[in-house]
Design an enzyme around this catalytic site. Structure first.
Site, mmCIF file in Angstrom:
data_model
loop_
_atom_site.group_PDB
_atom_site.id
_atom_site.type_symbol
_atom_site.label_atom_id
_atom_site.label_comp_id
_atom_site.label_asym_id
_atom_site.label_seq_id
_atom_site.Cartn_x
_atom_site.Cartn_y
_atom_site.Cartn_z
ATOM 1 N N HIS A 153 0.832 -1.216 0.000
ATOM 2 C CA HIS A 153 0.000 0.000 0.000
ATOM 3 C C HIS A 153 0.862 1.260 0.000
ATOM 4 C CE1 HIS A 153 -3.366 -2.646 1.306
ATOM 5 N NE2 HIS A 153 -2.386 -3.243 1.973
ATOM 6 N N SER A 274 13.199 21.401 -16.548
ATOM 7 C CA SER A 274 11.952 22.140 -16.700
ATOM 8 C C SER A 274 12.252 23.402 -17.496
ATOM 9 C CB SER A 274 11.412 22.512 -15.317
ATOM 10 O OG SER A 274 10.574 23.643 -15.418
ATOM 11 N N LYS A 280 14.670 21.867 -11.461
ATOM 12 C CA LYS A 280 14.048 20.562 -11.687
ATOM 13 C C LYS A 280 14.938 19.566 -12.435
ATOM 14 C CE LYS A 280 10.506 19.308 -10.816
ATOM 15 N NZ LYS A 280 9.158 19.486 -11.363
ATOM 16 N N GLU A 287 8.538 7.989 -16.669
ATOM 17 C CA GLU A 287 7.147 8.449 -16.843
ATOM 18 C C GLU A 287 6.618 8.081 -18.221
ATOM 19 O OE1 GLU A 287 6.439 12.459 -14.460
ATOM 20 O OE2 GLU A 287 8.304 12.496 -15.582
#
Ligand code: ARG
Length: 453
Positions: A153, A274, A280, A287
Site C-alpha cells: 500500500h 523544466s 528541476k 514516466e
C-alpha cells in the site's frame, strides 16, 4: 490487378484511403523470403522452369537490396508491399514474374509475412528482455547488501535487500520471455498455400515450403489460415504485459527518486529539465514508459475489436492489424532499450535506503513472531504488538520501549527481546524458499547469473 474486371480506375480518395504500402513496406524482407520459397515450390511442381525460378530469385534479391538502400520506388497505386514488389519484378523479368502469384493470394501471402515478422520480433524482444534482466542483475550484485523497506500500500512494511527487490523484476521479465516463447508455438505455423480461402487446384508441397521458411507446422484449414490473427493478439498481449511490468518498475523508481524518498537518483543523461523551474530534474524516461503502457493496451484492444464478429476468412478490416502491431513492437523495443541503458547509470543512495529500512516499526511482525515462538497464538501476538505500537505512537520507537513496560503487555517478553530489533538478523531468519535471507538472495543471484549467461 484491376486490368480485366474494371473499366474505371480507382478514385484517388479511395486509393489513398485503402493503400497500405506506406506502412506495410516494412514487411519487404518477409515478403521476399516468402516469394522465393513459393517460387521454389512452383518450380518443384513444374509450374515454372528452373530458369524462371532463378530469374525470380535474383530479381527479388535485387529488389530487396534496393529497398534496403532506399533506392526502390514505391507506388501508392499498387496498394501494398506485395503488389509493389511483384509488379516491379514483372516489369523487370517479364513472364516469369507474372507466374509468381500462381496458387497464391495476398490473403495467404500477408498472413505469411505477418507470421514471419512476429516470429522475428518475438525472438528479438526476448533477447532485449534478457539484456534488461542482466542490467537488473548486475545492479543486484553491486548493491548486494543494502537494505530497503519493502512496501505494501506504499506504506513501509518489512525490510528486504535491495537485491531482492531488483530480482523481483527479473522474475517478472522471465515470465515475459516464457510467454513470448510459448506464443511462438502458435505463430510458428505456415499459412502459405491456403490461397484466398480455399487453397488451389495447383497443388504445392507446403511441407517443403515450411521447411524452407523454418516453420515447424503447416496450417491444416485454409479458411482458418487466412482468418487467423490470434498470433497478433497474443503478441500484442505479451507486449502489453511487458509494458505493464515496466510501468510498475517505473512507478517505483519515480517515487523513489523524489526528494521525500531519495533512494535513487537518475543520471543526468536520463533526466530532463523544466523550461520554467531551474532546479528541476525529472524522471521522464520512467514516466514515458508508464504512459506508453496505455498505448500498448490500446493496441491490443484495437486488434481484438477489429476481429470481433468479423466474418470468416479474409476481410479488408484485417489490414488494420499492421499499424498497431508495428507500434507496439517499436514501443516495447524502445522502452527496453532505454531501461537497459538507464539502470546501470542510476545512483543508488545506500544511506537513505538503509536509514529508512532501519525504522524499527518494520520489525513489528518479528516482535509478534517472537511471542509466537514463546507459545502465544499468532492472532493474540498480532493484537498484543498492535497495542504496543498504538500506545507508543510516534513518540517512542519500538526498540526503545523498556522491558518492564513490555512485560505489562505480556509476561512472555524477556531480555532477549532486544535482539529482535536487528534487521540483518531478521533477514537471516527469512529462510523459506523465495524469502529474502542473505543466503537465498545470494543463491538467486547465482541462479540468474547462470540462466542469463
Ligand atoms: N494489404 C492487404 C492487407 O494488409 C493485403 C491483403 C489484401 N487482400 C485482399 N483481398 N484485398 O491485409
Amino acid at each position: 490487378m484491376r486490368k480485366g474486371r474494371f473499366r474505371k480506375p480507382i478514385a484517388r480518395v479511395a486509393l489513398h484511403y485503402s493503400e497500405s504500402q506506406s506502412f506495410d513496406r516494412r514487411l519487404y524482407r518477409q515478403d521476399i523470403a516468402g516469394s522465393i520459397a513459393h517460387a521454389t515450390a512452383l518450380a518443384k511442381a513444374g509450374i515454372i522452369s528452373a530458369e524462371e525460378k532463378k530469374k525470380i530469385e535474383s530479381g527479388l534479391r535485387d529488389i530487396e537490396r534496393e529497398i534496403a538502400s532506399e533506392e526502390f520506388s514505391w507506388n501508392e497505386s499498387l496498394e501494398d508491399v506485395h503488389m509493389n514488389i511483384e509488379n516491379t519484378l514483372t516489369q523487370r523479368i517479364g513472364e516469369a514474374g507474372a507466374k509468381l502469384h500462381t496458387a497464391r493470394s495476398r490473403n495467404d501471402q500477408v498472413a505469411l509475412d505477418l507470421r514471419l515478422y512476429v516470429k522475428d520480433e518475438t525472438r528479438r524482444t526476448s533477447l532485449q528482455i534478457k539484456k534488461l534482466q542482466k542490467s537488473l542483475l548486475s545492479l543486484a550484485q553491486k548493491q548486494g547488501g543494502v537494505l530497503v523497506p519493502g512496501y505494501t500500500h506504499l506504506q513501509r512494511a518489512q525490510p528486504v535487500y535491495f537485491a531482492h527487490y531488483l530480482l523481483s523484476h527479473v522474475e517478472a521479465l522471465a515470465r515475459d520471455s516464457e510467454r513470448l516463447n510459448d506464443s511462438l508455438q502458435r505463430t510458428d505455423v505456415l499459412p502459405l498455400g491456403s490461397g484466398a480461402l480455399a487453397g488451389s487446384t495447383i497443388v504445392l508441397d507446403r511441407e517443403s515450403i515450411a521447411r524452407d521458411l523454418k516453420f515447424t507446422r503447416v496450417s491444416q484449414n485454409s479458411l482458418d489460415a487466412v482468418s487467423d490473427r490470434d498470433f497478433v493478439c497474443e503478441f500484442l498481449f505479451c507486449l502489453a504485459v511487458i509494458g505493464m511490468h515496466l510501468s510498475r518498475l517505473s512507478e517505483d523508481l519515480i517515487v523513489w527518486s523524489t526528494s521525500e524518498f531519495g533512494f535513487v537518483e537518475f543520471s543526468e543523461e536520463f533526466s530532463t529539465g523544466s523550461s520554467l523551474m531551474p532546479q528541476k530534474k525529472n524522471p521522464d524516461m520512467a514516466e514515458l514508459t508508464r504512459g506508453k503502457t496505455g498505448r500498448l493496451y490500446g493496441n491490443l484492444m484495437s486488434m481484438l475489436t477489429t476481429l470481433k464478429a468479423l466474418p470468416s476468412s479474409y476481410n479488408r478490416d484485417l489490414q488494420e492489424d499492421k499499424e498497431v502491431l508495428f507500434d507496439s513492437a517499436d514501443t516495447v523495443t524502445a522502452a527496453l532499450e532505454v531501461f537497459s541503458a538507464m539502470l546501470p547509470k542510476m545512483k543508488i543512495n545506500r544511506g537513505r535506503m538503509t536509514a529508512a529500512a532501519g525504522d524499527p516499526s518494520l520489525l513489528a511482525t518479528d516482535l509478534a513472531e517472537y511471542l509466537v515462538k514463546k507459545g502465544m497464538p499468532f492472532r493474540q501476538a498480532h493484537e498484543t504488538v498492535g497495542k504496543i505500537v498504538a500506545d507508543a505512537g510516534s513518540k517512542q520507537q519500538l526498540n526503545r520501549i523498556p522491558l518492564t513496560k513490555l512485560k505489562k503487555y505480556s509476561s512472555l517478553f524477556a531480555a532477549d527481546v532486544s535482539r529482535i530489533f536487528d534487521a540483518g538478523r531478521s533477514l537471516s531468519a527469512r529462510q523459506s524458499t523465495g524469502a529474502p535471507s542473505p543466503k537465498n538472495v545470494k543463491a538467486q543471484i547465482a541462479r540468474w547469473r547462470k540462466e542469463l549467461r
